[in-house]
Scaffold this active site. Structure first.
Site, PDB file in Angstrom:
ATOM      1  N   SER A   1      69.603  -0.259 -56.807  1.00 11.50           N
ATOM      2  CA  SER A   1      70.742  -1.017 -56.320  1.00 11.50           C
ATOM      3  C   SER A   1      71.005  -0.705 -54.840  1.00 11.50           C
ATOM      4  CB  SER A   1      71.956  -0.751 -57.204  1.00 11.50           C
ATOM      5  OG  SER A   1      72.929  -1.745 -57.014  1.00 11.50           O
TER       6      SER A   1
ATOM      7  N   ASP B   1      69.780  -9.913 -63.450  1.00 10.48           N
ATOM      8  CA  ASP B   1      70.599  -8.856 -62.855  1.00 10.48           C
ATOM      9  C   ASP B   1      71.947  -9.403 -62.403  1.00 10.48           C
ATOM     10  OD1 ASP B   1      71.657  -6.792 -61.097  1.00 10.48           O
ATOM     11  OD2 ASP B   1      69.647  -5.939 -61.102  1.00 10.48           O
TER      12      ASP B   1
ATOM     13  N   HIS C   1      71.259  -4.648 -65.092  1.00  6.05           N
ATOM     14  CA  HIS C   1      71.153  -4.186 -63.709  1.00  6.05           C
ATOM     15  C   HIS C   1      70.010  -3.189 -63.601  1.00  6.05           C
ATOM     16  CE1 HIS C   1      72.316  -3.518 -59.667  1.00  6.05           C
ATOM     17  NE2 HIS C   1      72.912  -2.351 -59.839  1.00  6.05           N
TER      18      HIS C   1
END
Length: 518
Positions: free
Chosen positions: A238, A456, A486
């Site tokens: 991320s 996602d 995610h």
């Protein structure tokens, strides 16, 4: 006020519940470059030149890790140490700060040892020291040949962590409407934002101007040298993908094997990121609604109607606290980070429709890092001080109001919240932002594997292609997984896990554009 984070400790914990793939170290197929001898043997480019030897030659005093009020001490296989880094890289001989590190040495012995594999779990603001031990079960196949290493970046948790306000003030601020409907609510919203910034300035002092992603990327390269690694082997998730891209740009010759999973779009500015996330969360919600047999448009409208009713009259909960509209939306967000959270979302929404906000509040508390005693962690504080130092673009309230129809068109559920957030998150912030979007071009770097997930919610998969393109031809290599949640690695795809493992363990670079089916 809580941003729909790129990654938070709560979201990470939810993801860690997800079952791993087969754990295979490779599929036996050479799809591109393949070298079992790690590139760590190449000479260093001397990227820490200009730093005093007291920093570059420091010896880390590894010892048993201690527990904290937020997390127990990990097992005896884990060691902790403190790395000294400059407060200000423009004044390398000046003051220093300490960064908390954690590691578990490779299990396979020296003959198989590649080096350190550094992890950043995102946020910004997530604690690597507390997350790394739990994540070992996901990356177990890599542990044989790598020392697993993570850290709390500057301004985070044990590394000069910043707390901008106390627990009572945080709870009181939860009553502030993050989607103001009138002038009074709007004034309260922006006053709360300004007050938070003042609290951060008071708590952080000089540090507030030195917690940028660029600062942390430079910390990483000093860390690489002190750990004794010629090349940087790195796993960024991320926000950690943005950090990895910035590192590659600053130190392309020191890039070893880099994985960027759940990729932040490096071409997007503040408004662009907010639109990307609005799209990603609505997509995830649509997929969830389809899984329950609902039409996404009708199901979304039902949730909008519920949120509007809660806005007018917050719901009671078993804790005695009220579920506000903002808390309800936050509670909806957390289960969307992982498909395994969808049944809980169904139950929470049903209870809320029946007038009980308890489950949605529990989910919101998990996302907001609040424990059962009413104590809040500092993840959101660190996220804000880092992102507001990075982000140069600061939309005004007037500009945001003009943008709201665009956000609401992207998502009737999340659009209003995300639109207002573009102005509120860094409103009246004490320090200026550094860039509109990060520079990640890395000419001359070794191939970097960029992994995108089509489902996602927080980092839409389009960002993976943009990151691969911006890293440069021959550097960025994209891998796509047609999945949910995610992040992709360790989320149930043998194809993804074996491709990543083969790259990290053997140096096998897959063909750019490879797709793994769900």
């Amino acid at each position: 006020m809580t941003r729909l984070a790129r990654w938070t400790a709560a979201a990470a914990a939810a993801l860690l519940v997800v079952g791993c793939g087969s754990g295979s170290s490779g599929d036996g197929t050479d799809e591109g470059k393949n070298s079992d001898t790690p590139s760590a043997a190449a000479p260093s480019s001397g990227t820490t030149s200009g730093l005093p030897s007291s920093l570059t030659s420091q010896k880390l005093d590894w010892g048993r890790c201690k527990g904290s009020s937020n997390s127990p001490a990990p097992g005896s296989g884990w060691q902790c140490a403190t790395l000294k880094v400059p407060l200000d890289y423009a004044k390398p001989d000046g003051g220093t700060i300490g960064l908390a590190l954690i590691r578990s040495k490779a299990t396979g012995g020296q003959s198989k040892h590649i080096g350190s594999l550094l992890f950043n779990f995102g946020g910004p603001g997530g604690s690597g020291v507390s997350t790394m031990p739990a994540y070992e079960s996901v990356v177990g196949p890599l542990h044989e040949r790598y020392d697993l290493v993570s850290w709390d970046p500057r301004g985070v948790a044990a590394s000069e962590g910043v707390r901008c306000r106390g627990d009572k003030a945080i709870q009181a601020a939860e009553s502030v409407d993050a989607t103001p409907d009138d002038a009074t609510e709007e004034a309260a919203y922006f006053k709360d934002a300004a007050d938070f910034g003042k609290g951060c300035e008071k708590a952080a002092g000089k540090l507030l101007s030195h917690v940028s992603t660029t600062d942390t990327a430079r910390d990483m390269d000093l860390m690489r040298q002190v750990l004794g690694d010629q090349k940087m082997h790195y796993f960024g998730i991320s926000y950690g993908t943005e950090l990895g891209g910035v590192y590659a740009h600053l130190f392309p010759k020191n890039v070893g094997r880099l994985i960027l999973d759940a990729v932040v779009d490096p071409s997007a500015d503040t408004v662009g990121h907010a639109k990307n996330q609005t799209l990603g969360f609505q997509r995830a919600l649509d997929d969830y609604l389809k899984s329950t047999g609902q039409d996404p448009k009708q199901g979304s409208q039902k949730i909008v109607d519920l949120l509007n009713r809660i806005d007018a009259k917050p719901l009671p909960t078993s804790s005695g606290r009220k579920l506000t509209q903002t808390l309800a939306l936050t509670g909806i967000v957390l289960p969307l980070y992982s498909k395994e959270g969808w049944p809980r979302l169904t139950s929470a929404l049903k209870d809320a429709e029946d007038g009980d906000g308890s489950q949605l509040l529990e989910l919101a508390d998990g996302y907001n890092d609040r424990d059962s005693t009413g104590h809040y962690g500092t993840t959101t504080h660190a996220q804000r001080v880092i992102s507001c130092l990075d982000d140069k673009q600061r939309p005004t309230p007037e500009e945001t109001k003009k943008l709201l129809p665009e956000f609401e068109k992207i998502s009737p559920v999340f659009g209003d919240f995300m639109g207002w957030d573009t102005a509120g998150w860094c409103h009246d912030w004490p320090v200026a932002g550094q860039y509109d979007n990060p520079e990640v071009s890395a000419p001359g770097a070794e191939p970097i594997l960029v992994v995108g997930n089509t489902g996602d919610p927080a980092t839409p998969y389009e960002g993976a292609r943009r990151m691969a393109d911006e890293l440069g031809k021959g550097v960025g290599v994209e891998l796509t997984w047609k999945g949910e949640g995610h992040g992709a690695y360790g989320s149930g795809s043998d194809c993804v896990d074996s491709t990543v493992n083969s790259y990290l363990l053997k140096g096998t670079v897959p063909k750019d554009g490879k797709v793994c089916a769900s």
